[in-house]
Design a protein around this motif. Structure first.
Motif, PDB file in Angstrom:
ATOM      1  N   ASN A 157       0.859  -1.181   0.000  1.00 24.36           N
ATOM      2  CA  ASN A 157       0.000   0.000   0.000  1.00 24.36           C
ATOM      3  C   ASN A 157       0.899   1.236   0.000  1.00 24.36           C
ATOM      4  O   ASN A 157       1.764   1.383   0.861  1.00 24.36           O
ATOM      5  N   VAL A 158       0.678   2.099  -0.996  1.00 26.94           N
ATOM      6  CA  VAL A 158       1.568   3.255  -1.151  1.00 26.94           C
ATOM      7  C   VAL A 158       0.954   4.487  -0.505  1.00 26.94           C
ATOM      8  O   VAL A 158      -0.261   4.580  -0.311  1.00 26.94           O
ATOM      9  N   MET A 159       1.832   5.430  -0.181  1.00 24.79           N
ATOM     10  CA  MET A 159       1.432   6.717   0.352  1.00 24.79           C
ATOM     11  C   MET A 159       2.059   7.817  -0.504  1.00 24.79           C
ATOM     12  O   MET A 159       3.000   7.573  -1.283  1.00 24.79           O
ATOM     13  N   LYS A 160       1.547   9.023  -0.363  1.00 26.53           N
ATOM     14  CA  LYS A 160       2.053  10.156  -1.141  1.00 26.53           C
ATOM     15  C   LYS A 160       3.549  10.356  -0.918  1.00 26.53           C
ATOM     16  O   LYS A 160       4.294  10.690  -1.847  1.00 26.53           O
ATOM     17  N   GLU A 161       3.995  10.116   0.309  1.00 30.28           N
ATOM     18  CA  GLU A 161       5.398  10.346   0.631  1.00 30.28           C
ATOM     19  C   GLU A 161       6.338   9.422  -0.136  1.00 30.28           C
ATOM     20  O   GLU A 161       7.547   9.666  -0.203  1.00 30.28           O
ATOM     21  N   GLU A 162       5.793   8.356  -0.721  1.00 28.03           N
ATOM     22  CA  GLU A 162       6.627   7.398  -1.433  1.00 28.03           C
ATOM     23  C   GLU A 162       6.726   7.689  -2.925  1.00 28.03           C
ATOM     24  O   GLU A 162       7.281   6.890  -3.681  1.00 28.03           O
ATOM     25  N   LYS A 163       6.219   8.851  -3.343  1.00 29.76           N
ATOM     26  CA  LYS A 163       6.196   9.164  -4.775  1.00 29.76           C
ATOM     27  C   LYS A 163       7.606   9.309  -5.356  1.00 29.76           C
ATOM     28  O   LYS A 163       7.818   9.115  -6.556  1.00 29.76           O
ATOM     29  N   ASP A 164       8.573   9.619  -4.518  1.00 28.40           N
ATOM     30  CA  ASP A 164       9.947   9.782  -5.003  1.00 28.40           C
ATOM     31  C   ASP A 164      10.873   8.671  -4.531  1.00 28.40           C
ATOM     32  O   ASP A 164      12.091   8.763  -4.714  1.00 28.40           O
ATOM     33  N   ASP A 165      10.306   7.632  -3.934  1.00 26.55           N
ATOM     34  CA  ASP A 165      11.139   6.548  -3.418  1.00 26.55           C
ATOM     35  C   ASP A 165      11.726   5.716  -4.551  1.00 26.55           C
ATOM     36  O   ASP A 165      11.141   5.603  -5.640  1.00 26.55           O
ATOM     37  N   LEU A 166      12.886   5.123  -4.270  1.00 27.01           N
ATOM     38  CA  LEU A 166      13.552   4.245  -5.229  1.00 27.01           C
ATOM     39  C   LEU A 166      13.571   2.825  -4.666  1.00 27.01           C
ATOM     40  O   LEU A 166      13.943   2.597  -3.499  1.00 27.01           O
ATOM     41  N   PHE A 167      13.182   1.862  -5.504  1.00 33.06           N
ATOM     42  CA  PHE A 167      13.138   0.453  -5.121  1.00 33.06           C
ATOM     43  C   PHE A 167      14.159  -0.316  -5.951  1.00 33.06           C
ATOM     44  O   PHE A 167      14.341  -0.057  -7.145  1.00 33.06           O
TER      45      PHE A 167
END
Length: 636
Positions: free
Chosen positions: A216-226
């Motif tokens: 489940n994603v959140m707005k804060e993860e829009k720039d995260d790198l996996f």
């Protein structure tokens, strides 16, 4: 009885000692495991000791099958070495060492995956003593480079179930590689995300592992790198490799909306086209943005307003609507359309008498600060709102232009006019020359410029009261330009008369008629000398008054002719003295008395100066009594 017992004890001890000698100790030492990459050569050493010594031992190598059975692959004694036929190692093994040193080595070439087995080294002594050791052969294969694949579609924060982030796969490894997911250099725990791992055994026996990450994603993860980390075992350790990072698109609703004017930049004025933009801080594809004016609920078409007026000023609201949740959020922007009304000049027309004061005002309603400039004939007169002209004269009359400019927007400009009329009697502008000499039968054009208000009426008359016909007349408010053409038949006095209700004015032109006739040429013969004096010539042909204009050219021509004749006379005299002409010798007596008949006299006469220059062949100037005529006396 005691002797018999002792004998039995002795026999027993002898038998025990004999048994110990048969069951000699054999000790075998081997490594727990031998590790090797597939395709390489494996070396398995076997070290042994025996209480009887190491010579003459029987050495055998076995491997444990999948069914936990032992399969011999090699036999060796003091007389022979035999590799068992029909096994998977028959063509790939060799044994080094005779056993005399207590060490023997099994070598397996071109190791395969199925070679990952347990190998047994069995050592048998000369007696019944036997020892064995065991080593596990471990085979390794480095896997291919891992591949990560992220989802191409965006993920909404409104999803209730975990959404797929991506997959990570590594192929053809042995033993099985491990996959660990990372987010921003931090490993993801299984309690935070959902991991689905699948293991595939390829036909080659190698392992391929695939892992799928969901969360489940959140707005804060829009720039995260996996990314994924792959770990796999190699001989002597563990290796690690990482995939390239991926980024996911996270869809999230707006929490605020911004509205602004995209064009024009800066101040907006009436007549411009306005382009409004609206954007929320979210990125939900299901969001719809609409812009409306506070006084009109109709959405703007393409967010553009053409040819705006001040009525388009006001607050514009942009609303972001999420069509999935029907939630709305809005933002506002204020638009100011600047305007400049036409200039108003009060009064528009001013009529004053000479000497009075002129007072007018100029104004224009504007949304911004303005600058007022009064202009006349393109020149700045005043920069005040009010135009004040004291002691009015005819020079004060005319058209004044009031120019109103917006300081912050130079192209915003308007203007109005003030027409000033100064009342007074006519005033004739003095001509350059009112004393005119002209030839009879020619035509003279006269001009008369008059100022006054009301506009004067202009008439032309002669001194004897005769009215002359006007050739042309140009009238403007407060000014008249009149022209008349007069044929000169005698001396004439022409009068320009101007009048209005405040008075009159006049100017006189005196025209003097002149006559010009050409003087006849003088005839001279060898027998008769005709002399015409200047007085007689003047009596026969009275001098004509020539108009001053053009005399300069005639005088210049006459002077040039005189110079040429003087040069000619000098040349003739020189030739005469040399005896080149008239049969004279160059040695002629210069003291000989001159006779009047020996002279050739040439007279050059100017009608303007009535002065003659006489040159003889001897270069002497003739006496005045010989002037007024031209004669030639040749001595025979």
């Amino acid at each position: 009885m005691a002797t018999r017992s002792n004998a039995c004890l002795l026999v027993g001890l002898l038998a025990l000692f004999h048994t110990w000698g048969v069951m000699a100790d054999v000790e075998v030492n081997m490594m727990d495991r031998v590790e090797v990459f597939m395709g390489e050569t494996a070396t398995i050493p076997c070290m042994f000791t025996s209480s009887e010594g190491v010579g003459g031992m029987i050495i055998q190598w076995f491997y444990v099958t999948r069914s936990v059975d032992k399969q011999r692959i090699f036999y060796q004694d003091a007389t022979m070495q035999v590799v068992e036929k029909g096994t998977q190692f028959s063509d790939r093994i060799s044994v080094n060492g005779t056993g005399a040193t207590g060490e023997i080595v099994l070598t397996i070439s071109n190791v395969e995956l199925k070679d990952e087995l347990e190998f047994i080294c069995l050592i048998k002594g000369l007696t019944e003593g036997t020892g064995e050791g065991r080593t596990k052969l471990k085979v390794f294969v480095t896997p291919d480079s891992p591949i990560i694949d992220g989802v191409q579609t965006g993920i909404s924060v409104n999803e209730a179930d975990p959404s797929k982030i991506g997959t990570c796969e590594v192929k053809n490894g042995f033993p099985k590689p491990n996959i660990t997911w990372y987010r921003n250099r931090t490993p993801l725990r299984s309690d935070e995300v959902t991991l689905a791992t699948s293991i595939t055994t390829e036909s080659s026996g190698l392992f391929s592992v695939k892992s799928e990450l969901s969360m489940n994603v959140m707005k804060e993860e829009k720039d995260d790198l996996f990314y994924c980390e792959i770990t796999y075992i190699v001989p002597g350790g563990v290796m690690m490799t990482e995939t390239n990072p991926i980024n996911i698109t996270v869809y999230y609703p707006s929490t605020s909306v911004n509205v602004w004017v995209e064009s024009p930049k800066g101040h907006i004025k009436e007549g411009d086209s306005i382009e409004l933009h609206c954007r929320g801080n979210g990125n939900m594809p299901s969001s719809i943005l609409t812009i409306v004016h506070e006084n009109d609920n109709s959405p703007l078409l393409n967010n553009v307003l053409d040819n705006v007026t001040r009525l388009n000023s006001g607050v514009y609201k942009c609303t972001s609507t999420d069509t999935d949740t029907f939630e709305e959020i809005s933002g506002n922007a204020t638009v100011v359309v600047n305007y400049l009304d036409p200039a108003v000049v009060t009064p528009e027309t001013v009529v004053v008498a000479e000497g009075e004061e002129i007072n007018a005002t100029c104004s224009a309603i504007s949304s911004l600060q303005t600058r007022i400039v009064w202009m006349k004939h393109g020149k700045e007169v005043s920069t005040n709102r009010s135009l004040i002209l004291k002691d009015a004269s005819f020079d004060s009359a005319g058209m004044y232009v009031c120019v109103v400019t917006v300081l912050e927007i130079e192209e915003m400009e308007t203007s109005g006019t003030l027409n000033v009329k100064v009342q007074g009697p006519p005033k004739i502008m003095e001509p350059i020359n009112n004393e005119i000499e002209e030839s009879f039968e020619s035509t003279v054009k006269l001009s008369c410029k008059v100022r006054g208000f009301p506009t004067p009426s202009v008439t032309w008359t002669t001194s004897d009261g005769k009215i002359l016909k006007t050739a042309s007349q140009i009238e403007t408010e407060g000014e008249v330009q009149s022209h008349v053409s007069i044929k000169v038949t005698s001396d004439i006095t022409a009068i320009c008369n101007a009048s209005n209700k405040f008075g009159t004015d006049a100017v006189t032109f005196n025209i003097i008629g002149t006559t010009h006739k050409t003087t006849p040429a003088t005839t001279t013969t060898t027998s008769t000398t005709t002399t015409i004096t200047s007085t007689t010539a003047q009596t026969l042909n009275p001098p004509k008054k020539i108009k001053k204009e053009g005399n300069g050219v005639i005088i210049a021509v006459i002077i040039i002719c005189i110079l040429l004749l003087a040069i000619l006379g000098s040349v003739l005299y020189f030739l005469y003295k040399k005896g080149k002409i008239c049969g004279r010798s160059g040695k002629q007596d210069l003291t000989k008395e001159k006779s009047g008949k020996d002279n050739i006299v040439v007279e050059m006469k100017s009608d303007n100066t009535e002065e003659a220059v006489l040159l003889g062949v001897n270069g002497e100037k003739q006496p005045p009594n010989n002037q007024g005529g031209a004669y030639l006396d040749v001595q025979t």
